[in-house]
Design an enzyme around this catalytic site. Structure first.
Site, PDB file in Angstrom:
ATOM      1  N   ASP A  28       9.973   9.391 -23.979  1.00  0.00           N
ATOM      2  CA  ASP A  28      10.690  10.452 -24.672  1.00  0.00           C
ATOM      3  C   ASP A  28      11.156  11.459 -23.618  1.00  0.00           C
ATOM      4  O   ASP A  28      10.361  11.869 -22.769  1.00  0.00           O
ATOM      5  CB  ASP A  28       9.748  11.119 -25.684  1.00  0.00           C
ATOM      6  CG  ASP A  28      10.453  12.054 -26.642  1.00  0.00           C
ATOM      7  OD1 ASP A  28      11.194  12.947 -26.177  1.00  0.00           O
ATOM      8  OD2 ASP A  28      10.254  11.906 -27.854  1.00  0.00           O
ATOM      9  N   ILE A  29      12.429  11.848 -23.659  1.00  0.00           N
ATOM     10  CA  ILE A  29      12.939  12.783 -22.634  1.00  0.00           C
ATOM     11  C   ILE A  29      12.481  14.219 -22.874  1.00  0.00           C
ATOM     12  O   ILE A  29      12.619  15.060 -21.995  1.00  0.00           O
ATOM     13  CB  ILE A  29      14.479  12.733 -22.491  1.00  0.00           C
ATOM     14  CG1 ILE A  29      15.167  13.071 -23.799  1.00  0.00           C
ATOM     15  CG2 ILE A  29      14.919  11.390 -21.947  1.00  0.00           C
ATOM     16  CD1 ILE A  29      16.647  13.367 -23.641  1.00  0.00           C
ATOM     17  N   HIS A  92      11.518   4.631 -35.385  1.00  0.00           N
ATOM     18  CA  HIS A  92      10.791   4.721 -34.122  1.00  0.00           C
ATOM     19  C   HIS A  92       9.372   5.233 -34.326  1.00  0.00           C
ATOM     20  O   HIS A  92       9.083   5.927 -35.285  1.00  0.00           O
ATOM     21  CB  HIS A  92      11.519   5.580 -33.096  1.00  0.00           C
ATOM     22  CG  HIS A  92      11.814   6.978 -33.522  1.00  0.00           C
ATOM     23  ND1 HIS A  92      12.796   7.306 -34.426  1.00  0.00           N
ATOM     24  CD2 HIS A  92      11.255   8.148 -33.150  1.00  0.00           C
ATOM     25  CE1 HIS A  92      12.834   8.616 -34.593  1.00  0.00           C
ATOM     26  NE2 HIS A  92      11.898   9.147 -33.830  1.00  0.00           N
ATOM     27  N   HIS A  94       6.246   7.201 -32.221  1.00  0.00           N
ATOM     28  CA  HIS A  94       5.855   8.010 -31.060  1.00  0.00           C
ATOM     29  C   HIS A  94       4.441   7.589 -30.659  1.00  0.00           C
ATOM     30  O   HIS A  94       3.543   7.556 -31.495  1.00  0.00           O
ATOM     31  CB  HIS A  94       5.809   9.499 -31.415  1.00  0.00           C
ATOM     32  CG  HIS A  94       7.113  10.104 -31.772  1.00  0.00           C
ATOM     33  ND1 HIS A  94       7.866  10.826 -30.873  1.00  0.00           N
ATOM     34  CD2 HIS A  94       7.807  10.110 -32.938  1.00  0.00           C
ATOM     35  CE1 HIS A  94       8.972  11.258 -31.470  1.00  0.00           C
ATOM     36  NE2 HIS A  94       8.955  10.833 -32.716  1.00  0.00           N
TER      37      HIS A  94
END
Length: 131
Positions: A28-29, A92, A94
């Site tokens: 994750d950016i 998605h 995490h």
């Protein structure tokens, strides 16, 4: 085409952690914690629960393998999992390395994660991934 589909297609750069024929994992950016990884299906589907039972099962098995790699690469007690799905219309998961429950607080972000550290982390996780 979602931003995640563009990442999978290589149109947008990312810090890739793992990939197989159906799923893709990358850092994750805007990480909540170092090693915060996203697992996405290559098939563009908005809502994770719109995946059929076989797909969601396969996604969880892939996510488990990624979580095992994260745990080996990043010092942590456990790897937490969250499914939010509101910010990008592409299913998605995490995966976040945890020392304490507060490490899953999405209001907290790593400040200015350096590209060098992100690359180092993605390579460390990738080297532990057993696809």
């Amino acid at each position: 085409m979602t931003i995640f589909s563009k990442i999978i297609a290589g149109e947008i750069p990312c810090y890739k952690v793992a990939e197989d024929d159906k799923f893709f994992a990358f850092l994750d950016i805007n990480p909540v914690n170092w090693g915060h990884t996203l697992v996405v299906p290559k098939q563009e589907t908005d809502y994770i629960f719109d995946l059929d039972d076989k797909q969601i099962g396969e996604m969880m098995v892939f996510a488990k393998k990624v979580a095992e790699a994260i745990k080996k690469a990043i010092p942590c007690r456990k790897v937490g999992m969250a499914v939010l799905g509101l910010e990008v219309p592409h299913a998605h998961i995490h995966l976040i390395p945890l020392q304490k429950e507060g490490d899953m607080d999405f209001k907290h972000k790593v400040e200015n994660p350096s590209p060098e550290k992100m690359k180092e982390i993605s390579e460390a996780i990738s080297s532990q991934f057993k696809g």
